[in-house]
Design a protein around this motif. Sequence first.
Motif, PDB file in Angstrom:
ATOM      1  N   PRO A   1       4.158  55.987  12.513  1.00  0.00           N
ATOM      2  CA  PRO A   1       4.981  54.901  13.066  1.00  0.00           C
ATOM      3  C   PRO A   1       6.477  55.106  12.848  1.00  0.00           C
TER       4      PRO A   1
ATOM      5  N   ALA B   1       9.029  56.550  16.912  1.00  0.00           N
ATOM      6  CA  ALA B   1      10.191  55.814  17.437  1.00  0.00           C
ATOM      7  C   ALA B   1      11.420  56.698  17.636  1.00  0.00           C
TER       8      ALA B   1
ATOM      9  N   THR C   1       3.451  47.474  11.643  1.00  0.00           N
ATOM     10  CA  THR C   1       4.559  46.758  12.284  1.00  0.00           C
ATOM     11  C   THR C   1       5.876  46.925  11.529  1.00  0.00           C
TER      12      THR C   1
ATOM     13  N   SER D   1       7.150  50.430  11.998  1.00  0.00           N
ATOM     14  CA  SER D   1       7.642  50.643  13.367  1.00  0.00           C
ATOM     15  C   SER D   1       9.016  50.019  13.564  1.00  0.00           C
TER      16      SER D   1
END
Length: 451
Positions: free
Chosen positions: A285, A289, A339, A342
């Motif tokens: 994660p 990105a 989450t 990320s």
Amino acid sequence: MVVLDALIVATALTAIQRDLHASIEDLEWTVNAYTLSFAVLLMTGASLGDRFGRRRLYIVGLALFAAASAACALADGAGALIAARVVQGVGAATVMPLALSLLNAAFPLERRGWALGVYGSVTGLAALLGPVLGGVITQGLAWQWIFWLNVPIGLAAIPFVRVRVKEGFGQGVAIDLPGLVLFTLAALGLVWGLVRANSAGWGSATVIAPLAGGAVLTMAFVGWQSRARAPMLPLRLFRSRAFSTGNALIFLLNGSMMGAIFFMTQYQQVALGQGPLSTGLRMLPWGVAPFLIAPVAGTLTDRLGARPLVVTGLTLQAAGMAWTALIASPHLSYGALVTPMSVAGIGFALGIPAVTKAAVSTSAPADIGRASGAYSTMRQLGGAFGVAIPAAVFAATGGYATASAFSHGFAWAIAVAAALAFAGMLAGLLLPTPARPAPPRPAPTRTAQRI
């Protein structure tokens, strides 16, 4: 390739210890020897590139890095491996700032944000995927292959550089030898103290003495640069708010991310019971990105300026890490981490191209080499600082005895990483806003045309 080797060794240390019968100190220096020579010689690499040709020295750095990587793979003892890692760091210190100099020179100012976004996505992905590839290669092949991998890449790149990259030189031809010596010794003292602080303790003479000596030599370096005829790092560069703030930003941004990576890989293994390969995959994660978002962020930097991207990015990075610190526990599910990881990764991806453009691309073409060297040095110093300070907090609040003890210390260490990102967000507010283009003039009237 260069950024990858700063972290790819982390998940191979157990295999290296077993095959080479290395001690804990040997393993520590397998990592630190590369970090030390890399960080200390960055400005030297930039200065020599300005003097003898950036493309020429870039090729030398690639060849040296490839040769040292082969020596690492062939090492039959811990001492030989550490020595080869030192030479590998010298090659990296030549490649990294010159890559940034050549990239900036190849693009006009209005396109550099996009180019630096691609650069940021590759280097960011390399930093975050280092543990993944280290685990995959070590478990699937052997630890030696984490070094053999560099040899064909480095050698294959050389003919492309010769054909596709234009030669470039810096302003002036003289090398500021006193400045070079002062800066190298100052950086050596600071980095040595930071990398030794975790194992020797902050109160140790082997930590305090080099840090103090590095600080004194830094002041001596600044004094010399103010009166040298051809300074290694002209102090006039710091009159630019974008340059000064950008260097502070990369120190804080990279320090925050490197500290978080250092402890997250251990948290996955010590507290959550994962193996090296699984740990590396769970870091994705953070890695996805930068690869997907950084080029887009670079284009937005060209349009909007650096400040909006930096402030937004570092706010997200701080929020994601603070979120992780709040939920950390020895029984945390991986789904709960996806989450916040990320969010932090998106923040890093937004910030890195904007910070790079602010610190380097606003300099005059003749100064890009020096600006790139200073930026690369601050990035590496930030990484060393970002591991050392959270490590001190971890030692005071947690430990390796139990999963619970590690989780408690991990939460505080990640909170420090979040605080570094938040400090970067505040510093980002100091970046100058881009000048707005002048409004178009109205078309002249018929009367004016006649006159």
